[in-house]
Design a protein around this motif. Structure first.
Motif, short mmCIF file in Angstrom:
data_model
loop_
_atom_site.label_atom_id
_atom_site.label_comp_id
_atom_site.label_asym_id
_atom_site.label_seq_id
_atom_site.Cartn_x
_atom_site.Cartn_y
_atom_site.Cartn_z
N ASP A 52 0.89 -1.16 -0.08
CA ASP A 52 0.02 0.08 -0.22
C ASP A 52 0.79 1.28 0.06
OD1 ASP A 52 -1.58 1.96 0.31
OD2 ASP A 52 -2.68 1.08 2.11
N TRP A 53 0.79 2.22 -1.24
CA TRP A 53 1.74 3.19 -1.19
C TRP A 53 1.60 4.21 -0.19
CZ3 TRP A 53 6.37 2.38 -3.11
CH2 TRP A 53 6.53 1.33 -4.05
N THR A 54 0.22 4.13 0.54
CA THR A 54 0.20 5.28 1.54
C THR A 54 0.81 5.03 2.79
OG1 THR A 54 -1.90 4.16 2.02
CG2 THR A 54 -2.17 5.69 0.51
N LEU A 55 1.39 3.60 2.82
CA LEU A 55 2.04 2.98 4.02
C LEU A 55 3.09 1.96 3.34
CD1 LEU A 55 -0.98 1.74 6.02
CD2 LEU A 55 0.40 3.82 6.71
N PRO A 56 4.00 3.01 2.69
CA PRO A 56 5.34 2.22 1.92
C PRO A 56 5.98 1.20 2.65
CG PRO A 56 5.80 4.62 2.37
CD PRO A 56 4.38 4.47 2.73
N LEU A 57 6.30 1.45 3.94
CA LEU A 57 7.10 0.29 4.71
C LEU A 57 6.11 -0.55 5.51
CD1 LEU A 57 10.19 2.39 5.82
CD2 LEU A 57 9.92 0.90 3.77
N GLY A 228 13.22 0.35 20.17
CA GLY A 228 11.77 -0.14 20.70
C GLY A 228 10.96 -0.94 19.55
N MET A 229 11.37 -0.25 18.11
CA MET A 229 10.76 -1.01 17.13
C MET A 229 11.27 -2.40 16.94
SD MET A 229 10.47 2.41 14.46
CE MET A 229 9.75 1.53 13.19
N ILE A 230 12.55 -2.35 17.02
CA ILE A 230 13.17 -3.82 16.95
C ILE A 230 12.70 -4.76 17.97
CG2 ILE A 230 15.44 -4.99 17.04
CD1 ILE A 230 16.81 -2.43 16.10
N ALA A 231 12.36 -4.26 19.19
CA ALA A 231 11.99 -5.09 20.21
C ALA A 231 10.42 -5.60 19.87
CB ALA A 231 11.95 -4.48 21.61
N GLU A 232 9.77 -4.34 19.26
CA GLU A 232 8.14 -4.80 18.94
C GLU A 232 8.18 -5.85 17.72
OE1 GLU A 232 4.21 -4.39 18.54
OE2 GLU A 232 5.57 -3.70 19.93
N GLY A 233 9.08 -5.86 16.96
CA GLY A 233 9.19 -6.82 15.82
C GLY A 233 9.79 -8.07 16.28
N ARG A 234 10.21 -8.40 17.26
CA ARG A 234 10.86 -9.70 17.85
C ARG A 234 10.01 -10.58 17.75
NH1 ARG A 234 13.84 -9.18 23.69
NH2 ARG A 234 11.63 -8.25 23.85
N ALA A 235 8.60 -10.21 18.46
CA ALA A 235 7.72 -11.12 18.61
C ALA A 235 6.98 -11.96 17.37
CB ALA A 235 6.31 -10.54 19.47
N VAL A 236 7.18 -11.35 16.26
CA VAL A 236 6.66 -11.83 14.79
C VAL A 236 8.00 -11.89 14.00
CG1 VAL A 236 4.22 -11.14 15.26
CG2 VAL A 236 5.77 -9.19 14.48
N LEU A 237 9.18 -12.23 14.49
CA LEU A 237 10.16 -12.07 13.68
C LEU A 237 10.20 -13.10 12.36
CD1 LEU A 237 13.08 -10.82 13.50
CD2 LEU A 237 13.96 -12.49 15.00
N ARG A 238 9.59 -14.36 12.67
CA ARG A 238 9.48 -15.35 11.70
C ARG A 238 8.46 -14.77 10.55
NH1 ARG A 238 11.38 -20.15 12.46
NH2 ARG A 238 12.31 -20.68 14.55
N SER A 239 7.31 -14.47 10.91
CA SER A 239 6.00 -13.88 9.96
C SER A 239 6.49 -12.66 9.35
CB SER A 239 4.95 -14.16 10.79
OG SER A 239 4.67 -13.09 11.85
N ALA A 240 7.07 -11.64 10.16
CA ALA A 240 7.15 -10.23 9.50
C ALA A 240 8.57 -9.77 10.10
CB ALA A 240 5.98 -9.50 10.29
N PRO A 241 9.55 -10.31 9.50
CA PRO A 241 10.83 -9.79 10.00
C PRO A 241 11.26 -8.41 9.60
CG PRO A 241 11.00 -11.30 7.92
CD PRO A 241 9.66 -11.38 8.44
N TYR A 242 10.45 -7.75 8.53
CA TYR A 242 11.02 -6.37 8.24
C TYR A 242 10.74 -5.48 9.30
CZ TYR A 242 5.64 -5.91 8.17
OH TYR A 242 4.50 -5.88 8.34
N LEU A 243 9.96 -5.65 10.40
CA LEU A 243 9.72 -5.00 11.42
C LEU A 243 10.89 -4.86 12.31
CD1 LEU A 243 6.20 -6.16 12.83
CD2 LEU A 243 6.56 -4.20 11.43
N SER A 244 11.74 -5.52 12.46
CA SER A 244 12.98 -5.76 13.13
C SER A 244 14.20 -5.19 12.13
CB SER A 244 13.45 -6.96 13.71
OG SER A 244 12.63 -7.17 15.07
N ILE A 245 14.11 -5.87 10.83
CA ILE A 245 15.05 -5.39 9.99
C ILE A 245 15.02 -3.86 9.33
CG2 ILE A 245 16.13 -5.84 7.61
CD1 ILE A 245 14.81 -8.78 7.95
N ILE A 246 13.89 -3.32 9.38
CA ILE A 246 14.15 -1.81 8.76
C ILE A 246 14.78 -0.98 9.81
CG2 ILE A 246 12.82 -0.07 8.21
CD1 ILE A 246 10.74 -2.08 6.68
N PRO A 247 14.25 -0.91 11.24
CA PRO A 247 14.91 -0.21 11.99
C PRO A 247 16.29 -0.46 12.38
CG PRO A 247 13.26 -1.39 13.16
CD PRO A 247 13.22 -1.76 11.63
#
Length: 276
Positions: A52-57, A228-247
């Protein structure tokens, strides 16, 4: 102008400056590009990047905009890094100047205090301080400063010891200048350049320490931070690794940029001294 040309001729310095310019642009433009609270829900949860280009990341588990968090997190990293470095250099320069110029008992007392702080790892000191004082951006800055001022203090003391016997210092004593005026007006400005060379190291270490504290849940809960963003993404690291990788990538690039720009400044300063 000559110093700027030398700086621009150093490839690593230019690369570091470009990275820091991008970080500064992100931090300054965050309120304009993302005026809403970055912790507010912006879309469906776990939306992947570029769908979704309104939410690019994409979005996180709660539907918060990852790009908004990235831009606002740059503000927190920049504020912590610069404020902690300024505080550490200020305290270190004052302590080092007083110890080196006064000598004797005062020098011994100040250096033993410096040794006491230096024996405790900076991250553990920050961790203990924030745990006791409570998590907030100001507390994190003070905690990092407490662990970072010892290096500038030792370098300032060494420089002052080599400067205090020079002719212009003796002349200042002869005309009756107050000892503190001699120390901070005549000696400190000449002792400061080697101390300032540590600023890039302190800024980079401060950004990493703030990210680590936020990762452990000890950052400011009212601010979005990369840790904090990296820690937030840790819970879904397998299904959504981008949450930790991007920050995580943003954090690595920022620290790399600070180091490269700092190395470029040191190299430029060294070249100028050799040519002088």
């Amino acid at each position: 102008m000559i110093a700027l040309r030398r700086f621009l001729r150093t490839p690593e310095a230019v690369a570091g400056a470009l990275i820091l310019a991008a970080l500064l642009a992100m931090a300054l433009s965050a309120p304009w590009f993302f005026p809403r609270d970055p912790q507010s829900i912006a879309g469906p949860a776990l939306l992947r990047p570029f769908q979704d280009w309104t939410l690019p990341l994409g979005t996180d588990r709660l539907g918060r905009d990852v790009m908004a968090g990235l831009f606002h997190g740059a503000r927190a990293s920049l504020a912590v890094g610069l404020a902690a470095a300024a505080g550490a250099i200020l305290i270190g320069a004052v302590v080092g100047t007083l110890a080196g110029f006064a000598g004797g008992l005062l020098d011994e007392i100040l250096m033993r205090i410096t040794d006491a702080f230096q024996t405790v790892p900076g991250f553990l000191l920050a961790l203990a301080f924030v745990s006791v004082a409570g998590p907030s951006l100001a507390t994190v800055i003070v905690a990092i400063t407490l662990g970072a001022w010892t290096g500038p203090a030792r370098i300032a003391r060494a420089e002052v010891l080599s400067i205090r016997e020079r002719d212009y210092v003796a002349g200042a004593r002869v005309i009756g200048m107050h000892p503190l005026e001699i120390a901070f007006r005549e000696i400190l400005p000449n002792a400061l350049p080697p101390v300032l060379a540590l600023s890039s190291v302190i800024v980079a270490a401060a950004i990493l320490t703030e990210a680590a504290l936020s990762f452990l849940g000890l950052g400011d809960p009212n601010r979005v931070t990369w840790g904090g963003m990296i820690a937030e993404g840790r819970a879904v690291l397998r299904s959504a690794p981008y949450l930790s990788i991007i920050p995580g990538v943003a954090l690595v690039l920022t620290v790399l940029g600070v180091y490269l720009a700092g190395e470029g400044l040191v190299e430029t300063s060294a070249t100028r001294r050799m040519n002088a």
